[in-house]
Design an enzyme around this catalytic site. Structure first.
Site, PDB file in Angstrom:
ATOM      1  N   LYS A 120       0.226  -8.755   7.317  1.00 23.21           N
ATOM      2  CA  LYS A 120      -0.485  -7.483   7.401  1.00 23.21           C
ATOM      3  C   LYS A 120      -1.934  -7.680   7.835  1.00 23.21           C
ATOM      4  O   LYS A 120      -2.498  -6.843   8.543  1.00 23.21           O
ATOM      5  CB  LYS A 120      -0.412  -6.763   6.057  1.00 23.21           C
ATOM      6  CG  LYS A 120       0.980  -6.262   5.699  1.00 23.21           C
ATOM      7  CD  LYS A 120       0.958  -5.516   4.376  1.00 23.21           C
ATOM      8  CE  LYS A 120       2.300  -4.855   4.081  1.00 23.21           C
ATOM      9  NZ  LYS A 120       3.381  -5.811   3.885  1.00 23.21           N
ATOM     10  N   GLU A 204      -7.817  -2.434   0.649  1.00 24.13           N
ATOM     11  CA  GLU A 204      -8.063  -1.281   1.502  1.00 24.13           C
ATOM     12  C   GLU A 204      -8.278  -0.044   0.646  1.00 24.13           C
ATOM     13  O   GLU A 204      -7.906  -0.002  -0.540  1.00 24.13           O
ATOM     14  CB  GLU A 204      -6.912  -1.047   2.484  1.00 24.13           C
ATOM     15  CG  GLU A 204      -5.605  -0.630   1.855  1.00 24.13           C
ATOM     16  CD  GLU A 204      -4.495  -0.422   2.874  1.00 24.13           C
ATOM     17  OE1 GLU A 204      -4.582  -0.987   3.983  1.00 24.13           O
ATOM     18  OE2 GLU A 204      -3.545   0.311   2.550  1.00 24.13           O
ATOM     19  N   HIS A 239       7.065   2.041  -4.947  1.00 22.14           N
ATOM     20  CA  HIS A 239       6.759   1.694  -3.554  1.00 22.14           C
ATOM     21  C   HIS A 239       8.003   1.390  -2.724  1.00 22.14           C
ATOM     22  O   HIS A 239       7.893   0.869  -1.611  1.00 22.14           O
ATOM     23  CB  HIS A 239       5.792   0.502  -3.485  1.00 22.14           C
ATOM     24  CG  HIS A 239       4.519   0.711  -4.242  1.00 22.14           C
ATOM     25  ND1 HIS A 239       3.576   1.647  -3.888  1.00 22.14           N
ATOM     26  CD2 HIS A 239       4.043   0.106  -5.363  1.00 22.14           C
ATOM     27  CE1 HIS A 239       2.565   1.604  -4.740  1.00 22.14           C
ATOM     28  NE2 HIS A 239       2.817   0.693  -5.648  1.00 22.14           N
ATOM     29  N   ARG A 296      12.126  -5.122  12.634  1.00 16.91           N
ATOM     30  CA  ARG A 296      13.581  -5.181  12.457  1.00 16.91           C
ATOM     31  C   ARG A 296      14.146  -3.771  12.480  1.00 16.91           C
ATOM     32  O   ARG A 296      13.413  -2.797  12.574  1.00 16.91           O
ATOM     33  CB  ARG A 296      13.916  -5.819  11.103  1.00 16.91           C
ATOM     34  CG  ARG A 296      13.199  -5.124   9.941  1.00 16.91           C
ATOM     35  CD  ARG A 296      13.671  -5.590   8.593  1.00 16.91           C
ATOM     36  NE  ARG A 296      12.795  -5.171   7.525  1.00 16.91           N
ATOM     37  CZ  ARG A 296      12.760  -3.957   6.981  1.00 16.91           C
ATOM     38  NH1 ARG A 296      13.565  -3.017   7.454  1.00 16.91           N
ATOM     39  NH2 ARG A 296      11.934  -3.658   5.991  1.00 16.91           N
TER      40      ARG A 296
END
Length: 510
Positions: A120, A204, A239, A296
């Site tokens: 990421k 973040e 999540h 994917r």
């Protein structure tokens, strides 16, 4: 049909996605080879494949994640391509490179593209150079608590800590105030190391209760890239996605065009090929921010297939065979609405604890607008060793209201006996007033589950359930024995016609 004819494809996966891919192979006249661990010897993907090879003990590390064993099967079977499905080795750049080194086509992006988007932090760095909007924060892992403290103070609380190599909610921590930061950072790093072998964690700005919207992209090996519309993936628990739909109820054609253009730019910046998904967070003002790219095929790809009228697995194979995309962006048309429910072997009444065991009775829904991608069958033993996803139930309609109505009807037809499933959760979601009015964000499911459930049921349904329960109690041993009868080939065969099963099926499908 193909520039480089693919004659045999090895599917390096299991469960419903392995069945999905091998069906595509059979439709295209391509031999399908599968692998299986000891506990999956009787799995549906093994029973349906043209060839099946054992790869060891149930532990994924020794079977479905073992690159050497997978490539050994590819060599022994003569497979000229490998489809990784999703999960397991599907986003492993080392595996993609090992396939290339062995002369086997990997049906997915190149190792270099996968490596660029797999982290990421590296992805954020690349997108920063490409001018793609993303959530404020760091583009590399934080080296110390002091650095995390400075960044959090600069961007403002709440903040989100995320594992650079993460996925599935692992290595993530939401931090609301400075006093929580140190322990959250330590926990995130520890979980990231355990889950991914990489303790890198970045920080973040947390967008509280955003919508999670992703854009499907396809790119061939000749420089052509298109987007196929978005999916609303905001219904999540811990999540992890539970229900997805396409298109998103809040996206209009103009916003779709802007998000699609950004998604294409992301894919092109990574020199991406094959199927991929660009994920965004969308705030209440409809500002969208790049989150990550999944390199994917996604679990929720069927909803895109239904609204776009395309078969993504067929297209993946054609791209891998060297073909150009058979259409341009202006040819893509979004039509109707599709919603997918992920059916898990888990107990909603016991904190969604996994529920392995033998499936004693299976009634799968059908009818107009209903698709069921399943990896189970009556008599199969669901193992505890892997992800508990059993099937995906998808409803399609001319609009969202019809899709919900069809899916609600189908959920009421669905019955899996012998184990616990989360089917009851979808009954609750589909009748929820906020869901029906599309008031969705990533906090929706947690809020819904905290509210008292309406336990009122239709009196006739309660009567049928009571009768069925009595039948199962009285005839359970007989039914189990009948389910164990095998034919000469070793496959399960139907017992003599059963009046109680016919009656229960008749009542369930009324």
């Amino acid at each position: 049909m193909f520039q480089r004819m693919l004659k045999k494809i090895l599917i390096a996966n299991r469960g419903e996605i392995a069945v999905r891919v091998l069906r595509a192979c059979q439709e295209m006249g391509i031999a399908a080879v599968v692998v299986y661990s000891d506990v999956d010897r009787a799995a549906l993907h093994v029973r349906k494949a043209d060839e099946a090879y054992p790869i060891g003990v149930p532990s994924a590390a020794e079977s479905y994640l073992n690159i050497r064993k997978i490539l050994d099967v590819a060599e022994r079977s003569g497979a000229d391509a490998i489809h990784p499905g999703y999960g397991f080795l599907s986003e492993n750049a080392k595996f993609a490179q090992a396939c290339a080194d062995a002369g086997v086509k990997f049906i997915g992006p190149t190792a270099a593209a996968m490596d660029a988007m797999g982290s990421k932090t590296r992805a954020r760095q690349a997108m920063e150079k490409a001018g793609v909007p993303f959530v404020p924060g760091t583009s590399r892992g934080v080296d110390s608590f002091e650095e995390a403290e400075r960044v959090a103070a600069r961007i403002g609380y709440p903040v989100m800590l995320k594992a650079a190599a993460g996925g599935g909610g692992k290595g993530m921590r939401l931090v609301h105030k400075p006093q929580q930061l140190k322990s959250a950072l330590e926990e995130a790093r520890s979980e990231a190391e355990r889950s991914f072998g990489d303790s890198e964690v970045y920080i973040e700005k947390a967008i509280v209760n955003p919508r999670h919207i992703e854009m499907q992209v396809l790119a061939d090996e000749h420089g052509n890239t298109v987007y196929l519309g978005e999916r609303e993936c905001s219904l999540q628990r811990r999540h992890q996605k539970v229900l997805e739909e396409a298109p998103s109820p809040i996206i209009d054609p103009e916003m779709r065009s802007r998000m699609g253009a950004v998604a294409v730019r992301v894919a092109q910046a990574a020199h991406y090929t094959n199927a991929g998904t660009v994920e965004f967070l969308v705030d209440p003002q409809k500002n969208f921010y790049f989150l990550e790219m999944n390199t994917r095929l996604q679990v929720e790809h069927p909803v895109t297939e239904l609204i776009a009228g395309l078969d993504l697995v067929h297209l993946q194979i054609r791209i891998a065979a060297g073909e150009k995309l058979p259409f341009a962006q202006e040819d893509v048309r979004i039509r109707g609405h599709a919603i997918e429910c992920r059916i898990y072997a888990e107990d909603p009444d016991n904190n969604y604890f996994p529920s392995p065991g033998r499936i004693t009775l299976l009634l799968e829904p059908s009818g107009p607008g209903i698709r069921c991608d399943s990896g189970m069958y009556e008599g199969w033993n669901v193992p505890i060793d892997y992800d508990p996803l059993l099937a995906k139930l998808i409803g399609y309609g001319t609009d969202r209201e019809q899709a919900i109505a069809r899916l609600t009807r189908a959920i009421d037809e669905y019955f899996v006996g012998g184990i616990k499933t989360n089917i009851s959760l979808f009954r609750r979601i589909l009748r929820d007033a906020d869901f029906r009015s599309a008031k969705l964000d990533t906090g929706f499911l947690d809020r819904m589950l905290q509210r008292p459930e309406d336990k009122r049921v239709d009196p006739k349904a309660a009567e049928v359930a009571a009768i069925a329960a009595g039948m199962f109690t009285a005839l359970g041993s007989t039914a189990a024995a009948a389910g164990e009868r095998k034919g000469d080939s070793g496959s399960a065969v139907d017992a003599a016609p059963s009046k109680w099963k016919d009656a229960s099926r008749h009542e369930a499908l009324r």
